[in-house]
Design a protein around this motif. Structure first.
Motif, mmCIF file in Angstrom:
data_model
loop_
_atom_site.group_PDB
_atom_site.id
_atom_site.type_symbol
_atom_site.label_atom_id
_atom_site.label_comp_id
_atom_site.label_asym_id
_atom_site.label_seq_id
_atom_site.Cartn_x
_atom_site.Cartn_y
_atom_site.Cartn_z
ATOM 1 N N LYS A 1 59.850 -16.801 50.884
ATOM 2 C CA LYS A 1 60.071 -15.549 51.608
ATOM 3 C C LYS A 1 58.763 -14.982 52.172
ATOM 4 O O LYS A 1 58.265 -13.953 51.738
ATOM 5 C CB LYS A 1 60.761 -14.510 50.728
ATOM 6 C CG LYS A 1 62.155 -14.896 50.316
ATOM 7 C CD LYS A 1 62.823 -13.783 49.558
ATOM 8 C CE LYS A 1 64.263 -14.155 49.270
ATOM 9 N NZ LYS A 1 64.981 -13.077 48.602
ATOM 10 N N TYR B 1 64.407 -21.632 61.373
ATOM 11 C CA TYR B 1 63.089 -22.186 61.077
ATOM 12 C C TYR B 1 63.032 -23.684 61.380
ATOM 13 O O TYR B 1 62.110 -24.154 62.050
ATOM 14 C CB TYR B 1 62.739 -21.918 59.607
ATOM 15 C CG TYR B 1 61.414 -22.474 59.171
ATOM 16 C CD1 TYR B 1 60.223 -21.896 59.582
ATOM 17 C CD2 TYR B 1 61.354 -23.581 58.334
ATOM 18 C CE1 TYR B 1 58.999 -22.405 59.171
ATOM 19 C CE2 TYR B 1 60.143 -24.092 57.917
ATOM 20 C CZ TYR B 1 58.965 -23.505 58.342
ATOM 21 O OH TYR B 1 57.757 -24.018 57.938
ATOM 22 N N ASP B 2 64.031 -24.432 60.927
ATOM 23 C CA ASP B 2 64.041 -25.874 61.169
ATOM 24 C C ASP B 2 64.124 -26.190 62.663
ATOM 25 O O ASP B 2 63.429 -27.083 63.157
ATOM 26 C CB ASP B 2 65.196 -26.537 60.414
ATOM 27 C CG ASP B 2 64.986 -26.545 58.905
ATOM 28 O OD1 ASP B 2 63.840 -26.345 58.440
ATOM 29 O OD2 ASP B 2 65.982 -26.744 58.177
ATOM 30 N N THR C 1 55.113 -21.145 51.300
ATOM 31 C CA THR C 1 56.098 -21.942 52.018
ATOM 32 C C THR C 1 57.190 -21.030 52.564
ATOM 33 O O THR C 1 57.317 -19.877 52.146
ATOM 34 C CB THR C 1 56.754 -22.987 51.091
ATOM 35 O OG1 THR C 1 57.538 -22.295 50.107
ATOM 36 C CG2 THR C 1 55.709 -23.865 50.420
ATOM 37 N N PHE C 2 57.998 -21.563 53.452
ATOM 38 C CA PHE C 2 59.099 -20.776 54.008
ATOM 39 C C PHE C 2 60.061 -20.324 52.913
ATOM 40 O O PHE C 2 60.582 -19.220 52.952
ATOM 41 C CB PHE C 2 59.849 -21.583 55.071
ATOM 42 C CG PHE C 2 60.978 -20.810 55.680
ATOM 43 C CD1 PHE C 2 60.734 -19.873 56.671
ATOM 44 C CD2 PHE C 2 62.284 -20.990 55.246
ATOM 45 C CE1 PHE C 2 61.771 -19.127 57.219
ATOM 46 C CE2 PHE C 2 63.328 -20.261 55.790
ATOM 47 C CZ PHE C 2 63.067 -19.330 56.775
ATOM 48 N N ASP C 3 60.274 -21.170 51.924
ATOM 49 C CA ASP C 3 61.221 -20.847 50.853
ATOM 50 C C ASP C 3 60.727 -19.742 49.924
ATOM 51 O O ASP C 3 61.496 -19.220 49.122
ATOM 52 C CB ASP C 3 61.544 -22.105 50.049
ATOM 53 C CG ASP C 3 62.294 -23.125 50.899
ATOM 54 O OD1 ASP C 3 63.120 -22.711 51.735
ATOM 55 O OD2 ASP C 3 62.038 -24.336 50.735
ATOM 56 N N ASN D 1 66.358 -17.340 59.281
ATOM 57 C CA ASN D 1 66.932 -18.190 58.246
ATOM 58 C C ASN D 1 66.417 -19.627 58.363
ATOM 59 O O ASN D 1 65.691 -19.966 59.283
ATOM 60 C CB ASN D 1 68.464 -18.140 58.300
ATOM 61 C CG ASN D 1 69.009 -18.600 59.642
ATOM 62 O OD1 ASN D 1 68.433 -19.443 60.334
ATOM 63 N ND2 ASN D 1 70.153 -18.049 60.024
ATOM 64 N N ARG D 2 66.798 -20.447 57.421
ATOM 65 C CA ARG D 2 66.327 -21.841 57.374
ATOM 66 C C ARG D 2 66.747 -22.606 58.617
ATOM 67 O O ARG D 2 65.971 -23.394 59.157
ATOM 68 C CB ARG D 2 66.860 -22.505 56.101
ATOM 69 C CG ARG D 2 66.629 -24.007 56.029
ATOM 70 C CD ARG D 2 65.169 -24.393 56.178
ATOM 71 N NE ARG D 2 64.459 -24.226 54.929
ATOM 72 C CZ ARG D 2 63.242 -24.699 54.731
ATOM 73 N NH1 ARG D 2 62.601 -25.364 55.674
ATOM 74 N NH2 ARG D 2 62.626 -24.481 53.600
ATOM 75 N N GLN D 3 67.965 -22.389 59.123
ATOM 76 C CA GLN D 3 68.424 -23.094 60.322
ATOM 77 C C GLN D 3 67.522 -22.758 61.512
ATOM 78 O O GLN D 3 67.113 -23.638 62.255
ATOM 79 C CB GLN D 3 69.873 -22.729 60.628
ATOM 80 C CG GLN D 3 70.413 -23.387 61.879
ATOM 81 C CD GLN D 3 71.829 -22.925 62.221
ATOM 82 O OE1 GLN D 3 72.489 -22.247 61.446
ATOM 83 N NE2 GLN D 3 72.285 -23.287 63.396
#
Length: 175
Positions: A134, A81-82, A130-132, A77-79
């Motif tokens: 998928k 990844y960041d 990009t990550f967004d 998830n984004r968390q």
């Protein structure tokens, strides 16, 4: 963050990795399931905010660790990844599937007509994204190792692999 630095375990003997895993994970049980592949399902690890219960190791003939894969039962998830890019920087490549076309699909049914397996064959193009968007996979090239993240969105699983060998395609040096 109190997490194992898997990149530091690459090129170490399997016995040293087992010690590191046993020190940090409860009831770690690494079993050899085939030549130079080891697999553990009996540990719990919080890795950058995501839980993993499965770890696999690949070694050479001398039991020197060449890759370590952390398996997740969810998509990164984004968390995650960041947090991960805070430590390792932006990936050198983020590949997404474009122009996906279904070529064929079918189902296998049991004797009373219930679908027991569904298969689909498709093709498409891999492009930088990009990550967004998928991604299917992301790659980091570091000085002495590679990190590869594989995301299987439809199956809701993902893996992070720390590896000493280059992926099977060109990877540009870190930015």
């Amino acid at each position: 963050m109190d997490t194992i630095k898997f990149e530091e375990l690459l090129e170490e003997h399997l016995s040293e990795v087992k010690k590191a895993v046993s020190t940090n994970f409860k009831e770690s049980n690494i079993e050899k399931i085939k030549a130079q592949l080891y697999f553990s399902q009996n540990f719990n690890m919080n890795f950058y905010g995501m839980l993993s219960h499965v770890l696999s190791l690949e070694t050479d003939e001398s039991d020197i660790v060449k890759s370590i894969t952390i398996h997740f039962d969810k998509v990164i998830n984004r968390q995650f990844y960041d947090s991960f890019i805070e430590k390792y920087g932006e990936p050198d490549h983020i590949h997404v599937i474009s122009n996906r076309k279904i070529i064929s699909e079918g189902s296998i049914k049991d004797d009373i007509g219930n679908v027991i397996q569904h298969a689909r064959k498709s093709e498409g193009d891999l492009i930088e994204g990009t990550f967004d968007e998928k991604p299917l996979f992301m790659i980091w090239k570091k000085e002495n190792f590679y990190i590869q993240a594989f995301l299987r969105h439809k199956q809701n699983i993902s893996e992070i692999m720390f590896n000493t060998e280059s992926p099977p395609f060109n990877v540009k040096p870190s930015k």
